[in-house]
Design a protein around this motif. Structure first.
Motif, PDB file in Angstrom:
ATOM      1  N   LEU A 121      39.120  42.436  45.785  1.00 13.85           N
ATOM      2  CA  LEU A 121      39.543  41.225  45.077  1.00 13.85           C
ATOM      3  C   LEU A 121      38.792  41.030  43.769  1.00 13.85           C
ATOM      4  CD1 LEU A 121      39.931  38.605  47.960  1.00 13.85           C
ATOM      5  CD2 LEU A 121      41.651  40.052  46.893  1.00 13.85           C
ATOM      6  N   GLU A 122      37.714  41.764  43.568  1.00 15.75           N
ATOM      7  CA  GLU A 122      36.910  41.609  42.348  1.00 15.75           C
ATOM      8  C   GLU A 122      37.472  42.554  41.287  1.00 15.75           C
ATOM      9  OE1 GLU A 122      33.822  39.364  42.603  1.00 15.75           O
ATOM     10  OE2 GLU A 122      35.296  38.794  44.112  1.00 15.75           O
ATOM     11  N   ILE A 123      38.497  42.095  40.571  1.00 21.15           N
ATOM     12  CA  ILE A 123      39.280  42.993  39.715  1.00 21.15           C
ATOM     13  C   ILE A 123      39.053  42.771  38.225  1.00 21.15           C
ATOM     14  CG2 ILE A 123      41.087  43.347  41.448  1.00 21.15           C
ATOM     15  CD1 ILE A 123      42.756  41.221  40.008  1.00 21.15           C
ATOM     16  N   ASP A 124      38.271  41.775  37.850  1.00 19.75           N
ATOM     17  CA  ASP A 124      38.031  41.496  36.439  1.00 19.75           C
ATOM     18  C   ASP A 124      36.683  40.784  36.326  1.00 19.75           C
ATOM     19  OD1 ASP A 124      39.550  41.493  33.683  1.00 19.75           O
ATOM     20  OD2 ASP A 124      38.671  39.483  33.833  1.00 19.75           O
ATOM     21  N   ASP A 125      36.155  40.700  35.121  1.00 24.25           N
ATOM     22  CA  ASP A 125      34.894  39.986  34.935  1.00 24.25           C
ATOM     23  C   ASP A 125      35.083  38.487  34.754  1.00 24.25           C
ATOM     24  OD1 ASP A 125      33.268  42.198  35.196  1.00 24.25           O
ATOM     25  OD2 ASP A 125      33.159  42.595  33.038  1.00 24.25           O
ATOM     26  N   ARG A 126      36.261  38.064  34.296  1.00 24.58           N
ATOM     27  CA  ARG A 126      36.429  36.648  33.984  1.00 24.58           C
ATOM     28  C   ARG A 126      37.732  36.038  34.499  1.00 24.58           C
ATOM     29  NH1 ARG A 126      32.245  35.379  30.884  1.00 24.58           N
ATOM     30  NH2 ARG A 126      31.262  37.043  29.681  1.00 24.58           N
ATOM     31  N   ILE A 127      38.814  36.784  34.451  1.00 25.50           N
ATOM     32  CA  ILE A 127      40.129  36.211  34.760  1.00 25.50           C
ATOM     33  C   ILE A 127      40.475  36.458  36.223  1.00 25.50           C
ATOM     34  CG2 ILE A 127      42.591  36.254  34.229  1.00 25.50           C
ATOM     35  CD1 ILE A 127      41.806  37.232  31.412  1.00 25.50           C
ATOM     36  N   LYS A 174      24.604  38.217  42.551  1.00 22.16           N
ATOM     37  CA  LYS A 174      24.694  39.556  41.960  1.00 22.16           C
ATOM     38  C   LYS A 174      25.590  40.490  42.773  1.00 22.16           C
ATOM     39  CE  LYS A 174      20.310  39.391  39.488  1.00 22.16           C
ATOM     40  NZ  LYS A 174      18.971  40.019  39.286  1.00 22.16           N
ATOM     41  N   LEU A 175      25.939  40.090  44.003  1.00 26.04           N
ATOM     42  CA  LEU A 175      26.837  40.909  44.811  1.00 26.04           C
ATOM     43  C   LEU A 175      28.301  40.720  44.428  1.00 26.04           C
ATOM     44  CD1 LEU A 175      25.282  40.421  48.374  1.00 26.04           C
ATOM     45  CD2 LEU A 175      24.947  42.340  46.795  1.00 26.04           C
ATOM     46  N   TYR A 176      28.595  39.687  43.645  1.00 22.95           N
ATOM     47  CA  TYR A 176      29.975  39.322  43.334  1.00 22.95           C
ATOM     48  C   TYR A 176      30.217  39.495  41.833  1.00 22.95           C
ATOM     49  CZ  TYR A 176      29.563  37.372  47.974  1.00 22.95           C
ATOM     50  OH  TYR A 176      29.346  37.225  49.314  1.00 22.95           O
ATOM     51  N   ARG A 177      31.171  40.328  41.504  1.00 28.10           N
ATOM     52  CA  ARG A 177      31.395  40.718  40.108  1.00 28.10           C
ATOM     53  C   ARG A 177      31.550  39.525  39.171  1.00 28.10           C
ATOM     54  NH1 ARG A 177      36.217  44.868  38.087  1.00 28.10           N
ATOM     55  NH2 ARG A 177      36.002  44.478  35.845  1.00 28.10           N
ATOM     56  N   TYR A 178      32.365  38.555  39.583  1.00 23.86           N
ATOM     57  CA  TYR A 178      32.620  37.416  38.708  1.00 23.86           C
ATOM     58  C   TYR A 178      31.370  36.562  38.533  1.00 23.86           C
ATOM     59  CZ  TYR A 178      37.709  38.209  38.883  1.00 23.86           C
ATOM     60  OH  TYR A 178      38.966  38.734  38.748  1.00 23.86           O
ATOM     61  N   LEU A 179      30.624  36.345  39.606  1.00 22.84           N
ATOM     62  CA  LEU A 179      29.398  35.547  39.500  1.00 22.84           C
ATOM     63  C   LEU A 179      28.324  36.288  38.722  1.00 22.84           C
ATOM     64  CD1 LEU A 179      29.141  33.991  43.086  1.00 22.84           C
ATOM     65  CD2 LEU A 179      30.121  32.988  41.010  1.00 22.84           C
ATOM     66  N   ARG A 180      28.274  37.596  38.899  1.00 23.45           N
ATOM     67  CA  ARG A 180      27.303  38.400  38.157  1.00 23.45           C
ATOM     68  C   ARG A 180      27.587  38.342  36.656  1.00 23.45           C
ATOM     69  NH1 ARG A 180      27.967  42.603  41.047  1.00 23.45           N
ATOM     70  NH2 ARG A 180      29.382  43.791  39.690  1.00 23.45           N
ATOM     71  N   ALA A 181      28.862  38.376  36.290  1.00 23.36           N
ATOM     72  CA  ALA A 181      29.239  38.336  34.880  1.00 23.36           C
ATOM     73  C   ALA A 181      29.210  36.924  34.310  1.00 23.36           C
ATOM     74  CB  ALA A 181      30.629  38.936  34.691  1.00 23.36           C
ATOM     75  N   ASN A 182      29.277  35.926  35.178  1.00 20.69           N
ATOM     76  CA  ASN A 182      29.358  34.523  34.743  1.00 20.69           C
ATOM     77  C   ASN A 182      28.390  33.668  35.550  1.00 20.69           C
ATOM     78  OD1 ASN A 182      32.046  34.684  33.014  1.00 20.69           O
ATOM     79  ND2 ASN A 182      32.433  35.751  34.936  1.00 20.69           N
ATOM     80  N   PRO A 183      27.088  33.807  35.345  1.00 18.95           N
ATOM     81  CA  PRO A 183      26.107  33.063  36.153  1.00 18.95           C
ATOM     82  C   PRO A 183      26.253  31.551  36.057  1.00 18.95           C
ATOM     83  CG  PRO A 183      25.058  34.153  34.268  1.00 18.95           C
ATOM     84  CD  PRO A 183      26.447  34.702  34.364  1.00 18.95           C
ATOM     85  N   ALA A 184      26.911  31.064  35.014  1.00 19.53           N
ATOM     86  CA  ALA A 184      27.116  29.619  34.894  1.00 19.53           C
ATOM     87  C   ALA A 184      28.014  29.074  35.995  1.00 19.53           C
ATOM     88  CB  ALA A 184      27.719  29.293  33.527  1.00 19.53           C
ATOM     89  N   LEU A 185      28.752  29.968  36.704  1.00 16.86           N
ATOM     90  CA  LEU A 185      29.609  29.521  37.806  1.00 16.86           C
ATOM     91  C   LEU A 185      28.830  29.240  39.086  1.00 16.86           C
ATOM     92  CD1 LEU A 185      32.640  32.006  37.503  1.00 16.86           C
ATOM     93  CD2 LEU A 185      32.552  29.612  36.763  1.00 16.86           C
ATOM     94  N   VAL A 186      27.612  29.723  39.170  1.00 18.02           N
ATOM     95  CA  VAL A 186      26.867  29.629  40.430  1.00 18.02           C
ATOM     96  C   VAL A 186      26.618  28.179  40.847  1.00 18.02           C
ATOM     97  CG1 VAL A 186      24.733  30.247  41.634  1.00 18.02           C
ATOM     98  CG2 VAL A 186      25.868  31.920  40.143  1.00 18.02           C
ATOM     99  N   PRO A 187      26.182  27.269  39.963  1.00 15.29           N
ATOM    100  CA  PRO A 187      26.009  25.875  40.393  1.00 15.29           C
ATOM    101  C   PRO A 187      27.292  25.244  40.930  1.00 15.29           C
ATOM    102  CG  PRO A 187      24.871  26.247  38.324  1.00 15.29           C
ATOM    103  CD  PRO A 187      25.711  27.471  38.579  1.00 15.29           C
ATOM    104  N   ALA A 188      28.430  25.551  40.306  1.00 11.86           N
ATOM    105  CA  ALA A 188      29.699  25.013  40.798  1.00 11.86           C
ATOM    106  C   ALA A 188      30.044  25.610  42.154  1.00 11.86           C
ATOM    107  CB  ALA A 188      30.804  25.287  39.789  1.00 11.86           C
TER     108      ALA A 188
END
Length: 296
Positions: A76-82, A184-198
């Motif tokens: 399911l981790e197919i892109d860095d942002r979208i 760091k195990l999840y591509r989107y969170l690794r590329a977008n650390p600002a998502l972690v608090p949400a």
């Protein structure tokens, strides 16, 4: 700018007419892998009239059609942002296995001349994303199985029959924060650390929702009440997450109720031991939750 295509169609959900909007935010050469396998499975389903089967049997039939498919994690981790609805018929993990089997069963219920990959992606969007809608954002996706059950029960996709299947206990004293602890195990969170608090806010909300499950010592006696196609969530004793695995129930000719799943151990989709034997074989397994697919 997002490469986005929107599809509209009218579907019947829980007995009422509902407008389903399916959005594809990435091209299908990224989001849909294994088109030939999809077409092969659907052609067989049409030829053998699987649409006439009861919903649970239909889900189980599609699950069996996927047997032998290679186990592949992180599909399911197919892109860095979208974020976009996606399917991979060449590699399945436990979540995408049950989700695709359910999506195919829902798709085929709407009889039409032919079925496209976009038809399945509509169904994937409906079950995978909070409220049934993807807006192209990673946090639209439901990442924890306990929330998947709650959200899809609320929208009439499944019934939570855990209490009807057997005696339950309430899980207490445990966090549900595996993703925010290990971004760091999840591509989107690794590329977008600002998502972690949400993400942590979502997890905190989930931790407040009562969570009941059938302890594994009672599963053998409740197996006669399980049906083929039931979604079986495996509850874990491990910290930081409520459920660690998921698959489908399959009643076999010998009267047993077996666990059908994408197995990291066997490296493919298999029909495994009976559900209680599967639980007993792994110390960290605590019990199960049971979701029963509802007719479209």
């Amino acid at each position: 700018m997002m490469n986005r295509r929107h599809f509209l169609h009218l579907g019947l959900l829980s007995g009422s007419s509902t407008l389903l909007r399916a959005a594809e935010f990435l091209p299908q050469n990224v989001t849909f892998i294994g088109v030939a396998k999809f077409q092969q499975v659907v052609a067989r389903a049409v030829a053998e009239n699987w649409a006439a089967l009861p919903m649970g049997a239909r889900v189980a039939q599609f699950g069996q059609a996927l047997r032998g498919t290679k186990y592949v994690a992180w599909t399911l981790e197919i892109d860095d942002r979208i974020e976009s609805p996606s399917a991979n018929f060449n590699g399945l993990d436990c979540w995408t296995f049950f989700e695709i089997a359910l999506g195919l069963a829902r798709m085929i219920a709407k009889r039409q001349r032919d079925y496209s990959t976009s038809d399945l992606l509509r169904q994937i969007e409906w079950t995978r994303y909070r409220g049934g809608v993807c807006h192209g954002h990673y946090l639209d996706r439901i990442h924890y199985l306990d929330e998947w059950f709650t959200d899809n029960v609320a929208r009439g996709t499944i019934r939570n029959v855990t209490r009807q299947a057997g005696p339950v206990v309430r899980l207490t004293g445990r966090g549900n924060d595996e993703m925010s602890l290990n971004p760091k195990l999840y591509r989107y969170l690794r590329a977008n650390p600002a998502l972690v608090p949400a993400m942590r806010q979502i997890e905190s909300r989930l931790e407040q929702v009562p969570f009941d499950f059938i302890p594994k010592q009672h599963v053998a006696t409740c197996e006669p009440r399980l049906q083929s196609g039931d979604i079986i969530g495996i509850v874990t004793n491990r910290p930081h997450v409520f459920c660690s695995h998921v698959g489908l129930a399959l009643r076999t000719g010998d009267g047993a109720c077996r666990f059908m799943h994408a197995s990291a151990t066997y490296k493919k989709v298999v029909v495994d031991k009976t559900i209680h034997e599967y639980l007993d074989a792994i110390k960290s397994h605590a019990g199960i939750i049971v979701g029963r697919p509802r007719e479209v």
